[in-house]
Motif scaffolding. Sequence first.
Motif, PDB file in Angstrom:
ATOM      1  N   SER A  42     -58.063 -55.646  78.119  1.00 33.30           N
ATOM      2  CA  SER A  42     -58.181 -54.194  78.176  1.00 33.30           C
ATOM      3  C   SER A  42     -59.632 -53.765  78.410  1.00 33.30           C
ATOM      4  CB  SER A  42     -57.650 -53.591  76.881  1.00 33.30           C
ATOM      5  OG  SER A  42     -57.821 -52.197  76.887  1.00 33.30           O
ATOM      6  N   GLN A  43     -60.544 -54.410  77.711  1.00 36.53           N
ATOM      7  CA  GLN A  43     -61.970 -54.076  77.819  1.00 36.53           C
ATOM      8  C   GLN A  43     -62.480 -54.206  79.255  1.00 36.53           C
ATOM      9  OE1 GLN A  43     -64.471 -56.613  75.400  1.00 36.53           O
ATOM     10  NE2 GLN A  43     -66.345 -55.742  76.213  1.00 36.53           N
ATOM     11  N   CYS A  68     -64.743 -61.058  81.948  1.00 39.47           N
ATOM     12  CA  CYS A  68     -63.688 -61.128  80.940  1.00 39.47           C
ATOM     13  C   CYS A  68     -63.471 -62.570  80.498  1.00 39.47           C
ATOM     14  CB  CYS A  68     -62.391 -60.524  81.478  1.00 39.47           C
ATOM     15  SG  CYS A  68     -61.063 -60.483  80.254  1.00 39.47           S
ATOM     16  N   SER A 116     -66.239 -63.703  78.304  1.00 33.46           N
ATOM     17  CA  SER A 116     -66.539 -62.860  77.146  1.00 33.46           C
ATOM     18  C   SER A 116     -66.249 -63.600  75.841  1.00 33.46           C
ATOM     19  CB  SER A 116     -65.718 -61.578  77.191  1.00 33.46           C
ATOM     20  OG  SER A 116     -64.347 -61.838  76.926  1.00 33.46           O
TER      21      SER A 116
END
Length: 97
Positions: free
Chosen positions: A30-31, A68, A71
């Motif tokens: 989502s981020q 992502c 991350s």
Amino acid sequence: MSKAYWIVHVTVKDPAAYDAYRAANAAPLSQFGGRFLVRGAPQTVTEGSIRPRTVVVEFPSLKAATDCYNSPGYQAAIVLRRPASDADFSIIEGWDG
């Protein structure tokens, strides 16, 4: 700017543990703007061989897809995925034609 995709072929060995991975990957996806296009739906293999589960996640850019994956949140999720499954995982830039 081209979109980018995670294309993942998975063999799930421990469904309960894999569910924990799926829950853990929700926040980082989502981020970074990840959106599932394919998430383990039934598939017909017409040539060659492939793992039983295919996942395709769309990102707004190659940078977002790569960021992502790298991350801290997704790296923590990978720790849950690896004992629960075997996977072939690629990040690929889309084609704008």
